[in-house]
Design a protein around this motif. Structure first.
Motif, short mmCIF file in Angstrom:
data_model
loop_
_atom_site.label_atom_id
_atom_site.label_comp_id
_atom_site.label_asym_id
_atom_site.label_seq_id
_atom_site.Cartn_x
_atom_site.Cartn_y
_atom_site.Cartn_z
N LYS A 15 55.15 -20.48 -24.97
CA LYS A 15 55.62 -19.65 -23.85
C LYS A 15 55.79 -18.20 -24.29
O LYS A 15 55.24 -17.30 -23.68
CB LYS A 15 56.94 -20.25 -23.36
N CYS A 19 53.82 -15.15 -22.94
CA CYS A 19 54.65 -14.31 -22.04
C CYS A 19 55.81 -13.76 -22.86
O CYS A 19 56.87 -14.39 -22.94
CB CYS A 19 55.16 -15.12 -20.86
N MET A 25 63.87 -12.93 -20.05
CA MET A 25 64.04 -13.51 -18.71
C MET A 25 64.90 -14.77 -18.73
O MET A 25 65.65 -15.04 -17.81
CB MET A 25 62.67 -13.87 -18.12
N ALA A 218 52.22 -14.79 -16.25
CA ALA A 218 52.33 -16.19 -15.79
C ALA A 218 51.08 -16.99 -16.13
O ALA A 218 49.98 -16.46 -16.18
CB ALA A 218 52.57 -16.21 -14.29
N TRP A 221 51.81 -22.13 -19.19
CA TRP A 221 52.97 -22.24 -20.09
C TRP A 221 54.29 -22.09 -19.33
O TRP A 221 55.31 -22.55 -19.82
CB TRP A 221 52.89 -21.17 -21.20
N CYS A 227 59.96 -22.97 -18.25
CA CYS A 227 60.66 -21.68 -18.26
C CYS A 227 61.83 -21.72 -17.27
O CYS A 227 61.67 -22.05 -16.10
CB CYS A 227 59.70 -20.54 -17.91
N ALA A 229 63.35 -19.31 -16.07
CA ALA A 229 63.36 -18.17 -15.15
C ALA A 229 62.38 -18.33 -13.99
O ALA A 229 62.21 -17.41 -13.18
CB ALA A 229 63.04 -16.90 -15.93
N ARG A 230 61.74 -19.48 -13.87
CA ARG A 230 60.70 -19.63 -12.84
C ARG A 230 61.19 -19.34 -11.43
O ARG A 230 60.46 -18.78 -10.62
CB ARG A 230 60.11 -21.05 -12.88
N CYS A 233 61.32 -15.44 -11.21
CA CYS A 233 60.30 -14.60 -11.85
C CYS A 233 59.24 -14.13 -10.86
O CYS A 233 58.59 -14.93 -10.19
CB CYS A 233 59.64 -15.41 -12.98
N TYR A 236 55.59 -15.20 -11.75
CA TYR A 236 55.36 -16.61 -11.42
C TYR A 236 55.19 -16.75 -9.90
O TYR A 236 54.28 -17.44 -9.43
CB TYR A 236 56.57 -17.42 -11.91
#
Ligand code: SF4
Length: 387
Positions: A15, A19, A25, A218, A221, A227, A229-230, A233, A236
Motif C-alpha cells: 500500500k 500510495c 491518510m 488509488a 492496494w 486502507c 482511509a477509503r 479518500c 479512491y
C-alpha cells in the motif's frame, strides 16, 4: 511484540509503496481488530510453541502450560502441525548443506536501514551457507497470497540479512507463504544482488511515504491493503466514480460483456458505499457530524424477554403450564454436534447420515474456486434423489 506497529509496516508495504500518502491518510484512524485476527494470533502462538517443542527449546510441560490458555480448534491443530512439519523439513534441508545452520522462530526483524523505523516479526527464519529462508504463516482463508514479488517477505528477508547475514555467505533468499487453510504454499527464490537492488528502490519510496509529502494513488492496494482511509479518500472516490461513469453503446440491448461489467461494477460500488455509510454513522454518533439529507434513527428491533429464562419459566409454571408446553427440545446442529463429539467420532457415528443438498445457483467471478454449475449434473442428482 504484540500491539507494537511500525509506521511503515511490512504487511502494509504494498500500500505505501504504491500510495505514499496512505501513511498520513490512515494515521488518524484507530487500529481495529477482528475475530479473524484473534484466531490468527492464536494460530501463530500455537505454531510457535509447536516449533519450539520440535526444536527442544521448550519442554512438553511448558508447551502444555502455554497451550492450555489458547483457544485451539481441531482444525487449528491440523494446520499448525502441517506448518511445523514444513518448517522443520526446510531446516533439515538447509542443515544437510550447512550443519551449523540456524533457525529463529517469531523473531523481530529490523529493516530500518531500508525503511525508516521498519521492523516486523519473521515467523521462521533459517540461515545457512548459500541461503536464507523466510517462512510466513498466513492463517487467512480468503485470497491466496503470492510469495513472488511480495514486499512484506522481501522486507523481512532484508531484516534477516541485516541481522544474520554476517554469519554465512548467503547467495540466495527463499521466501515462503504457508497458507494451510487454502492449501497454498507459495515460494520465491531471489538472488542476493536482485534483493538488494529491489531494496534500493524501496528505500526511496519509503522515504517519500515517511515524509508525508507523497500523493494519493488509488489502485487495487486500497482494498487488498484494507486502507482505513477509503471512506474519506478523494482519490479512491474518484476511481470508484470513474468506474460508475460507464458508457453504454448501441445497440439497444446490453451485450453479455456489458452485463458482466455491470455486475462487477455494482459489487465494487456496493462495498465502497458500505464503507462510506459505516464511516458516516460512526462519525455522526461519535462526533455529531451532520450529513445533509440524513439523520440517525433507532433501528428496528425484535421483542425479547427482559428477565432470565428461569424467571420467565417460573411465571409460566406457576400459571399452570407444563415444561413440555413452554420448552422445545432440539437436536444440536451439525457444527455444534461435531464440536461436541470431535470430528473423528462425528464421522464414525453420523458420517453416513450427513447429506449436502445442492446450493442455489449463484453468479460469481470466474476466479472462484467452486466448479462451474453443470445443469446436466444437477438434473442427474435430482433423478438419483427421486429413485
Ligand atoms: S484509499 Fe487508496 S488512494 Fe486513498 S489513501 Fe488509501 S491507499 Fe491511498
Amino acid at each position: 511484540m504484540p500491539g507494537e506497529h511500525a509506521k511503515l509496516s511490512a504487511s502494509g508495504a504494498k500500500k505505501w509503496l504504491n500510495c505514499p500518502a496512505s501513511v498520513t491518510m490512515e494515521a488518524d484512524f484507530p487500529d481495529t481488530s477482528s475475530a479473524y485476527a484473534a484466531e490468527g494470533t492464536t494460530a501463530h502462538a500455537l505454531a510457535e510453541i509447536k516449533l519450539l517443542l520440535a526444536l527442544n527449546r521448550i519442554s512438553r510441560v511448558q508447551y502444555h502450560k502455554i497451550a492450555r490458555d489458547l483457544e485451539i480448534t481441531e482444525d487449528m491443530e491440523e494446520y499448525t502441525d502441517a506448518y511445523r512439519d514444513f518448517v522443520i523439513e526446510e531446516y533439515n534441508r538447509v542443515r544437510a548443506n550447512t550443519p551449523g545452520a540456524q533457525i529463529y522462530i517469531e523473531r523481530r526483524l529490523d529493516f530500518s536501514s531500508w525503511v525508516p523505523g521498519g521492523f516486523g516479526t519473521g515467523d521462521a527464519v533459517i540461515i545457512g551457507d548459500d541461503e536464507i529462508v523466510v517462512v510466513d504463516l498466513k492463517y487467512g482463508q480468503g485470497v491466496k497470497v503470492d510469495a513472488s514479488n511480495n514486499p512484506q517477505l522481501r522486507l523481512y528477508a532484508l531484516g534477516a540479512l541485516a541481522e544474520f547475514g554476517y554469519l554465512f555467505r548467503v547467495k540466495d533468499v527463499k521466501t515462503v507463504i504457508f497458507q494451510p487453510r487454502v492449501s497454498n504454499i507459495s515460494e520465491e527464490i531471489i538472488c542476493l544482488e536482485a534483493l538488494i537492488k529491489w531494496g534500493l528502490t524501496v528505500k526511496e519510496k519509503a522515504a517519500l511515504a515517511d515524509s508525508g509529502t507523497g500523493e494519493c494513488a488509488a489502485g487495487e492496494w486500497c482494498d487488498s491493503g484494507f486502507c482505513k482511509a477509503r471512506a474519506i479518500c478523494r482519490a479512491y472516490a474518484e476511481e470508484k466514480s470513474r468506474a460508475a461513469a460507464y458508457e453504454f453503446r448501441p445497440p439497444a440491448e446490453l451485450t453479455p460483456d456489458e452485463i458482466a461489467e455491470i455486475i462487477d461494477l455494482s459489487e465494487r460500488l456496493a462495498s465502497w458505499s458500505k464503507l462510506v455509510k459505516d464511516y458516516a454513522l460512526d462519525t455522526a454518533l461519535r462526533d455529531g457530524v451532520k450529513y445533509p439529507g440524513f439523520k440517525v434513527v433507532e433501528g428496528r428491533s425484535n421483542r425479547a424477554y427482559g428477565a432470565s429464562e428461569a424467571d420467565i419459566a417460573a411465571v409460566l409454571t406457576d400459571a399452570g403450564f407444563s415444561e413440555d408446553d413452554i420448552y422445545t427440545k432440539e437436536l444440536l446442529g451439525i457444527s455444534k454436534m461435531e464440536k461436541l463429539l470431535s470430528k473423528k467420532r462425528f464421522n464414525e457415528l453420523l458420517g453416513p447420515y450427513i447429506v449436502k443438498p445442492p446450493g442455489k445457483p449463484t453468479l460469481v467471478p470466474t476466479e472462484d474456486k467452486r466448479p462451474e454449475w453443470d445443469s446436466a449434473v444437477q438434473d442427474f442428482k435430482k433423478f438419483i434423489e427421486k429413485e
